[in-house]
Every structure is written in structure tokens, then in C-alpha cells.
Enzyme design. Sequence first.
Site, PDB file in Angstrom:
ATOM      1  N   LYS A 123      18.559 -21.831 -27.916  1.00  0.00           N
ATOM      2  CA  LYS A 123      18.181 -23.309 -28.236  1.00  0.00           C
ATOM      3  C   LYS A 123      17.176 -23.174 -29.125  1.00  0.00           C
ATOM      4  CE  LYS A 123      16.778 -27.298 -25.836  1.00  0.00           C
ATOM      5  NZ  LYS A 123      16.710 -28.217 -24.628  1.00  0.00           N
ATOM      6  N   ASP A 228      13.268 -36.538 -17.241  1.00  0.00           N
ATOM      7  CA  ASP A 228      14.619 -36.806 -17.914  1.00  0.00           C
ATOM      8  C   ASP A 228      15.753 -36.458 -17.231  1.00  0.00           C
ATOM      9  OD1 ASP A 228      15.894 -37.705 -20.137  1.00  0.00           O
ATOM     10  OD2 ASP A 228      15.576 -35.944 -21.292  1.00  0.00           O
TER      11      ASP A 228
HETATM   12  P1  ADP Z   1      18.635 -31.474 -25.597  1.00  0.00           P
HETATM   13  O1  ADP Z   1      17.235 -31.004 -25.531  1.00  0.00           O
HETATM   14  O2  ADP Z   1      19.027 -31.276 -27.066  1.00  0.00           O
HETATM   15  O3  ADP Z   1      19.182 -32.246 -24.855  1.00  0.00           O
HETATM   16  P2  ADP Z   1      19.799 -29.652 -23.716  1.00  0.00           P
HETATM   17  O4  ADP Z   1      18.964 -28.506 -23.207  1.00  0.00           O
HETATM   18  O5  ADP Z   1      20.117 -30.783 -22.752  1.00  0.00           O
HETATM   19  O6  ADP Z   1      19.420 -29.954 -25.296  1.00  0.00           O
HETATM   20  O7  ADP Z   1      21.313 -28.952 -24.039  1.00  0.00           O
HETATM   21  C1  ADP Z   1      22.402 -29.605 -24.479  1.00  0.00           C
HETATM   22  C2  ADP Z   1      23.638 -29.243 -23.751  1.00  0.00           C
HETATM   23  O8  ADP Z   1      23.989 -27.791 -24.215  1.00  0.00           O
HETATM   24  C3  ADP Z   1      23.597 -29.207 -22.594  1.00  0.00           C
HETATM   25  O9  ADP Z   1      24.137 -30.704 -21.768  1.00  0.00           O
HETATM   26  C4  ADP Z   1      24.510 -28.119 -21.876  1.00  0.00           C
HETATM   27  O10 ADP Z   1      25.826 -28.738 -22.051  1.00  0.00           O
HETATM   28  C5  ADP Z   1      24.465 -27.113 -23.151  1.00  0.00           C
HETATM   29  N1  ADP Z   1      23.414 -26.127 -22.629  1.00  0.00           N
HETATM   30  C6  ADP Z   1      22.115 -26.126 -22.916  1.00  0.00           C
HETATM   31  N2  ADP Z   1      21.524 -25.019 -22.241  1.00  0.00           N
HETATM   32  C7  ADP Z   1      22.417 -24.343 -21.521  1.00  0.00           C
HETATM   33  C8  ADP Z   1      22.532 -22.985 -20.785  1.00  0.00           C
HETATM   34  N3  ADP Z   1      21.362 -22.196 -20.732  1.00  0.00           N
HETATM   35  N4  ADP Z   1      23.874 -22.849 -20.446  1.00  0.00           N
HETATM   36  C9  ADP Z   1      24.914 -23.393 -20.759  1.00  0.00           C
HETATM   37  N5  ADP Z   1      24.933 -24.644 -21.425  1.00  0.00           N
HETATM   38  C10 ADP Z   1      23.748 -25.144 -21.937  1.00  0.00           C
END
Ligand code: ADP
Length: 396
Positions: A123, A228
Site C-alpha cells: 500500500k 471510517d
Molecule cells: P484507501 O485508504 O485508499 O481507502 P484501502 O486500504 O481501503 O485504501 O484499500 C483499498 C482497497 O484495496 C480495499 O477496499 C480492498 O479492496 C483492497 N485492499 C487493501 N488492502 C488489502 C489487503 N491487505 N488484501 C486484499 N485487499 C486489500
Amino acid sequence: MKLDTRAIRYLTAEDWRVLVAVEMGSRNHEVVPTPLIAQISGLRGGSGVHKSISNLAKVNLIGKVKNAKYDGYRLTYGGLDYLALNTHRKSSAIYSVGNQIGVGKESDIYVVASNSGVQRVLKIHRLGRISFRSVKANRDYLRNRSSGSWMYMSRLAALKEYAFMKALKDNDFPVPEPVAQSRHTVVMSLIDAFPLRQISEVPDPAGLYAELLAMIMRLARYGLIHGDFNEFNILVKEEAATEAPADTSATSQADADFPQMVSIDHPNAAYYFDRDVACVKRFFERRFHFTSDEPGPFFSDAIKDVGKDGARRLDVEVEASGFSRKMAKELESYMKEVGIDGDGAVADGEGSDDEEEQVSHDAINDGSDRTEDDAREDGTIDAQKPPSAADDDLVS
Ligand code: ADP
Ligand code: MG
């Protein structure tokens, strides 16, 4: 911003050294003067530095800035990405980078693979991306912070995420396993599940609803409020129920996204708590036509349970672990100023989850060995101070 790893294998040891020098110089200089880059890199005198500078500029890892007083360079998001990737590569957290699986308003999510081929998630926090568009009303704030703010704030967001993820995982909350953190990035385990928002039907809405509210209440026992907790940030896994093999049940997983997680002692704790609960209620009504007979839960109930059943105060532990109260405040005021208030606010822009392609991994590992510079570089992973007008007298 797209992560383009193509150039990473072609950088020489000197290029890396110069890139690190630009990063270090950015702590006190909005635009890092060329002589300072040479000095920090330790590659003084010779065409080497200039060659590296032009190599790095060509692939947009640094950008040339012509200033009224002097010319110099600034690190780009691409440059910061490479520095973080290089650290993850050297610690064996990442071997190759695959497809982007998500674009948040303030982050990019990639599938990556470890040296042993285990899939993970990278991320990359990108605060400042939407901010500069929506921030017109707060121009003073940006001017004070200058260009270093996106880097510093993105780094704080990654630090916060990693600290909370670790504390939560250690206490058996259903979050991804944190693997590594460098600069504005976090490497974590890949959760094999879908955001609740993409799920049109569940076998037992009442059960899932209860599970989600129980999670909100359990967080509160540990001194935390998510802030959130919505259908974007809740991942749901379909599982064959063990007792009744013919049936399936859905279980929830919180994803890695808790930029607004606050202590139960936070002045707005009650507001965030009620909003999290309302969010779940509203979504279940709309999507599954499910309404609970029971009112609440209420903040007053949650606060009574803090510390119950031996729950540790994770808000306190996280503060002690390196994500300080001061950092939390800085990040919070930044997010408030640029109007980031939960995924819901820009919910409809988040649609790229459907566009999954065939996974293809670009190897970023060139197999090179560690050098002394690497060690020095690895030491730079903690949050850097944002440049302020006071400590940068060279900036006009
Ligand atoms: P943001 O801060 O941009 O909202 P998120 O952490 O919510 O980021 O991640 C966005 C999307 O990416 C999530 O809704 C999910 O679908 C996917 N995602 C994020 N982290 C993971 C993970 N560890 N494993 C699988 N999917 C993930
Ligand atoms: Mg999210």
C-alpha cells in the site's frame, strides 16, 4: 500516479546514492541545491554526480527546479517509491511488483510477491494527490508546509497504519498481517476477500451485522474507535461453515484502512463511534433490507467496557510504539484541512477494483549485494520532519 518499476534494475550504486542524497536534502530544503546533493552523496568532484543526477531526472525520480535564487532538484513521488521499494527489496519483503488492485483516494494498492513467491499487498500512501485540488480554500496552510508536506504526511499515514495494524494483529483482530513499513509504504499480507460494497447478497445478514457491531464494540474495549468503518473498508470472506457443510457463511475482515482510527479518549470519539454504527446500519438497510430490532450500541455502553476482559489500551500502546500523539495530531489536522473524512465522502470515485487484469510480476530484484550505503539508507525509514520556513533560509 502509476508505479513504474521498469527503471529500477538499471540504476547504478551511484544513482541510488544520489537519490538518497536528494531525499536527505529534502528534509531541510524544498529544492535541494546541486552542490548539496554532491556533498551528501559523498561523490564529490567528478562527473559521476552529474551523470547520476541526469539519469535520475530522465526517469522522473527527481525533478529539476529552477528557482529565483538557485537551481536544484526535488524528489518526486516516483523517487520516493523507488527508495521504499529498494528498502523492501533488500529486506526481502518484496521481490516483484504485480498488478494494481485498488486505488483509494489517498493510496494505491498493489499485489506484490516475496522472494519465496508469497503474494502480499503493497500500500502506497499518496496524501496530497487530491488535496492540492480541493485545498484552494486553505492555501495558507500549504504555503506554510510547502512541498515537503505530501511526503511527510504520506509517511505519517504509513507509520500510523503500520503501528495500528501491528497492535491490532497482536491482539487477534482480523486485520492483515503487517510485514514491513518504509517511508510512505506498508507491506502486508493479502486478504483473500472482497469489500462489502461489492457483495450483493449474504446468507445471514443478521449474523454479519452482529459480527460487525461486535467488532466496533471490541475495538472500543481496547480503547479504539475505527472512525471510517464502512462498506469499503470491511472485507468479507465467504466460508464454508464447519458445522453445516452444505451452507456457506460470510465472515468479516477489517482491511488495512484505518486512517481515522482514534483513541476512545479523543474529543470527537462519540461522534466517530456513532457514525461507524450508523454506517453499518444504513448499509444493511439499503443493501440487504435488514434492520435490527435493537437500538444502539451506544457510545455510553462502549466506554463502560474499556479494558474489560483484560483488553489492553491499544491507543496508549500505539502512542508508545512510535506513532506519537503529536504525529497523530499533525495527520489529523492535515486531513481535516484538506477535507478527507472517510471513504464515504468520495465513495463513487473508487471503482477500479473491478478492472482486474492478469497478474504479471515485474522483478525488481537485481540480486545485488548490500553495501554500507544501503545500511545508511535503511536507517532513514523513520518519519522526517516537514521543512518549515524557519529551517530553510534558502527558499524564497
Ligand atoms: P484507501 O485508504 O485508499 O481507502 P484501502 O486500504 O481501503 O485504501 O484499500 C483499498 C482497497 O484495496 C480495499 O477496499 C480492498 O479492496 C483492497 N485492499 C487493501 N488492502 C488489502 C489487503 N491487505 N488484501 C486484499 N485487499 C486489500
Ligand atoms: Mg479504504
